[in-house]
Design a protein around this motif. Structure first.
Motif, PDB file in Angstrom:
ATOM      1  N   LEU A 104      -8.609  12.789  -6.764  1.00  0.00           N
ATOM      2  CA  LEU A 104      -8.140  11.409  -6.748  1.00  0.00           C
ATOM      3  C   LEU A 104      -9.178  10.480  -7.346  1.00  0.00           C
ATOM      4  CD1 LEU A 104      -6.982  11.365  -3.026  1.00  0.00           C
ATOM      5  CD2 LEU A 104      -5.466  11.494  -5.006  1.00  0.00           C
ATOM      6  N   SER A 105      -8.691   9.411  -7.940  1.00  0.00           N
ATOM      7  CA  SER A 105      -9.618   8.349  -8.330  1.00  0.00           C
ATOM      8  C   SER A 105      -9.986   7.585  -7.065  1.00  0.00           C
ATOM      9  CB  SER A 105      -8.962   7.423  -9.345  1.00  0.00           C
ATOM     10  OG  SER A 105      -7.958   6.662  -8.721  1.00  0.00           O
ATOM     11  N   VAL A 106     -11.019   6.788  -7.150  1.00  0.00           N
ATOM     12  CA  VAL A 106     -11.448   6.020  -5.976  1.00  0.00           C
ATOM     13  C   VAL A 106     -10.343   5.058  -5.499  1.00  0.00           C
ATOM     14  CG1 VAL A 106     -13.113   4.305  -5.153  1.00  0.00           C
ATOM     15  CG2 VAL A 106     -13.906   6.330  -6.380  1.00  0.00           C
ATOM     16  N   PRO A 107      -9.722   4.289  -6.418  1.00  0.00           N
ATOM     17  CA  PRO A 107      -8.637   3.405  -5.934  1.00  0.00           C
ATOM     18  C   PRO A 107      -7.511   4.181  -5.249  1.00  0.00           C
ATOM     19  CG  PRO A 107      -9.267   2.812  -8.170  1.00  0.00           C
ATOM     20  CD  PRO A 107     -10.010   4.083  -7.839  1.00  0.00           C
ATOM     21  N   GLU A 108      -7.190   5.369  -5.776  1.00  0.00           N
ATOM     22  CA  GLU A 108      -6.128   6.167  -5.151  1.00  0.00           C
ATOM     23  C   GLU A 108      -6.512   6.603  -3.744  1.00  0.00           C
ATOM     24  OE1 GLU A 108      -4.055   8.248  -9.070  1.00  0.00           O
ATOM     25  OE2 GLU A 108      -5.705   9.259  -8.067  1.00  0.00           O
ATOM     26  N   ALA A 109      -7.767   7.007  -3.583  1.00  0.00           N
ATOM     27  CA  ALA A 109      -8.223   7.448  -2.260  1.00  0.00           C
ATOM     28  C   ALA A 109      -8.188   6.284  -1.273  1.00  0.00           C
ATOM     29  CB  ALA A 109      -9.632   8.031  -2.348  1.00  0.00           C
ATOM     30  N   ILE A 110      -8.524   5.096  -1.754  1.00  0.00           N
ATOM     31  CA  ILE A 110      -8.493   3.916  -0.886  1.00  0.00           C
ATOM     32  C   ILE A 110      -7.060   3.639  -0.446  1.00  0.00           C
ATOM     33  CG2 ILE A 110      -8.852   1.412  -0.838  1.00  0.00           C
ATOM     34  CD1 ILE A 110     -11.250   1.929  -2.787  1.00  0.00           C
ATOM     35  N   ILE A 111      -6.134   3.743  -1.405  1.00  0.00           N
ATOM     36  CA  ILE A 111      -4.722   3.491  -1.097  1.00  0.00           C
ATOM     37  C   ILE A 111      -4.195   4.514  -0.092  1.00  0.00           C
ATOM     38  CG2 ILE A 111      -2.390   3.661  -2.077  1.00  0.00           C
ATOM     39  CD1 ILE A 111      -3.659   2.379  -4.648  1.00  0.00           C
ATOM     40  N   LEU A 112      -4.531   5.773  -0.314  1.00  0.00           N
ATOM     41  CA  LEU A 112      -3.971   6.826   0.539  1.00  0.00           C
ATOM     42  C   LEU A 112      -4.608   6.865   1.924  1.00  0.00           C
ATOM     43  CD1 LEU A 112      -3.494   9.904  -1.803  1.00  0.00           C
ATOM     44  CD2 LEU A 112      -1.731   8.527  -0.720  1.00  0.00           C
ATOM     45  N   PHE A 113      -5.902   6.633   1.987  1.00  0.00           N
ATOM     46  CA  PHE A 113      -6.578   6.875   3.256  1.00  0.00           C
ATOM     47  C   PHE A 113      -7.142   5.615   3.900  1.00  0.00           C
ATOM     48  CE2 PHE A 113      -6.770  10.712   0.707  1.00  0.00           C
ATOM     49  CZ  PHE A 113      -6.117  11.585   1.550  1.00  0.00           C
ATOM     50  N   GLY A 114      -7.007   4.471   3.209  1.00  0.00           N
ATOM     51  CA  GLY A 114      -7.495   3.222   3.778  1.00  0.00           C
ATOM     52  C   GLY A 114      -8.988   3.230   4.051  1.00  0.00           C
TER      53      GLY A 114
ATOM     54  N   ARG B 117       0.834  -1.198   0.000  1.00  0.00           N
ATOM     55  CA  ARG B 117       0.000   0.000   0.000  1.00  0.00           C
ATOM     56  C   ARG B 117       0.873   1.253   0.000  1.00  0.00           C
ATOM     57  NH1 ARG B 117      -1.766   4.044   2.704  1.00  0.00           N
ATOM     58  NH2 ARG B 117      -0.387   3.573   4.430  1.00  0.00           N
ATOM     59  N   LYS B 118       1.910   1.223   0.851  1.00  0.00           N
ATOM     60  CA  LYS B 118       2.812   2.381   0.942  1.00  0.00           C
ATOM     61  C   LYS B 118       3.517   2.633  -0.377  1.00  0.00           C
ATOM     62  CE  LYS B 118       3.938   3.363   5.689  1.00  0.00           C
ATOM     63  NZ  LYS B 118       4.307   2.462   6.786  1.00  0.00           N
ATOM     64  N   ALA B 119       3.935   1.542  -1.040  1.00  0.00           N
ATOM     65  CA  ALA B 119       4.628   1.685  -2.317  1.00  0.00           C
ATOM     66  C   ALA B 119       3.711   2.328  -3.347  1.00  0.00           C
ATOM     67  CB  ALA B 119       5.115   0.323  -2.801  1.00  0.00           C
ATOM     68  N   LEU B 120       2.449   1.915  -3.358  1.00  0.00           N
ATOM     69  CA  LEU B 120       1.482   2.501  -4.285  1.00  0.00           C
ATOM     70  C   LEU B 120       1.208   3.956  -3.925  1.00  0.00           C
ATOM     71  CD1 LEU B 120      -1.068  -0.439  -4.628  1.00  0.00           C
ATOM     72  CD2 LEU B 120       0.428   0.450  -6.415  1.00  0.00           C
ATOM     73  N   ALA B 121       1.089   4.224  -2.626  1.00  0.00           N
ATOM     74  CA  ALA B 121       0.799   5.585  -2.164  1.00  0.00           C
ATOM     75  C   ALA B 121       1.915   6.538  -2.568  1.00  0.00           C
ATOM     76  CB  ALA B 121       0.589   5.593  -0.656  1.00  0.00           C
ATOM     77  N   ASP B 122       3.159   6.043  -2.543  1.00  0.00           N
ATOM     78  CA  ASP B 122       4.299   6.883  -2.903  1.00  0.00           C
ATOM     79  C   ASP B 122       4.246   7.337  -4.352  1.00  0.00           C
ATOM     80  OD1 ASP B 122       5.342   6.862  -0.420  1.00  0.00           O
ATOM     81  OD2 ASP B 122       6.825   5.296  -0.792  1.00  0.00           O
ATOM     82  N   ARG B 123       3.528   6.569  -5.172  1.00  0.00           N
ATOM     83  CA  ARG B 123       3.493   6.913  -6.596  1.00  0.00           C
ATOM     84  C   ARG B 123       2.416   7.939  -6.923  1.00  0.00           C
ATOM     85  NH1 ARG B 123       3.131   1.618  -9.853  1.00  0.00           N
ATOM     86  NH2 ARG B 123       3.713   0.306  -8.113  1.00  0.00           N
ATOM     87  N   ILE B 124       1.569   8.257  -5.945  1.00  0.00           N
ATOM     88  CA  ILE B 124       0.534   9.258  -6.199  1.00  0.00           C
ATOM     89  C   ILE B 124       1.100  10.636  -5.864  1.00  0.00           C
ATOM     90  CG2 ILE B 124      -1.787  10.046  -5.585  1.00  0.00           C
ATOM     91  CD1 ILE B 124      -2.317   7.091  -4.691  1.00  0.00           C
TER      92      ILE B 124
END
Ligand SMILES: [Zn+2]
Length: 183
Positions: free
Chosen positions: A63-73, A49-56
């Motif tokens: 944010l897209s919905v998947p991005e918001a899920i990754i960033l904010f859980g 999750r952190k690795a994906l979050a770093d790429r945003i």
């Protein structure tokens, strides 16, 4: 009277067991192994999750919905509910193209992570998205003689922040003028 030993519920299988020590929380080696595997899997998931979050990018305002899920859980269903209720400003650019306002999600679900102690100030560009500083999409289309869909296309192309209030979508005048009427 015989005192019965204090029983505990195993943290994995939830069965009652008599703990060997005060610290025992699992009934058996099986359950303690299962708990270990669970912790390991969770850690791996968190790292991914952190690795994906770093790429945003930090300065992405929508944010897209998947991005918001990754960033904010936050759970997907929760996000969609908040969007439906109008508690998180969002814009629907088409099927699976909902974009939600990052700041609004941030306010509701503050990230618990420790911030790096670099003291570095964020260089995020801030926009005023109050209606008086914005055009609606319709106003932009009319003012510059283009179609609504072209306006949306350009807004996406230039990553211009937008805000939806009721049925109107607003974009900051400064950014729009920059595209269509650069001084
Ligand atoms: Zn157990």
């Amino acid at each position: 009277m015989v005192m019965s030993k204090i029983q505990k519920n195993c943290e994995v299988c939830k069965e009652l067991f008599i703990p060997k020590t005060v610290n025992s929380v699992y009934c058996s080696k099986n359950c303690s192994d299962a708990a270990y595997r669970q912790r390991k899997a969770q850690k791996k998931k968190e790292e991914q999750r952190k690795a994906l979050a770093d790429r945003i990018p930090d300065d992405r305002l929508y944010l897209s919905v998947p991005e918001a899920i990754i960033l904010f859980g936050v759970a997907k269903s929760t996000l969609y509910r908040l969007v439906r209720q109008g508690r998180i400003p969002a814009i629907n650019l088409g099927t699976r193209l909902v974009r939600i306002e990052r700041k609004a999600v941030e306010r509701m679900f503050p990230i618990q992570e420790e911030t790096p102690a670099t003291g570095k100030k964020s260089t995020v560009k801030l926009y005023r998205l109050e209606p008086e500083d914005c055009y609606t999409i319709g106003e932009i289309a009319q003012k510059f003689g283009i179609s609504d869909s072209s306006v949306y296309k350009h807004i996406r192309k230039f990553s211009i922040p937008i805000r939806q209030i009721g049925k109107y979508v607003y974009a900051p005048k400064t950014e729009i003028d920059n595209i269509y009427d650069p001084k």
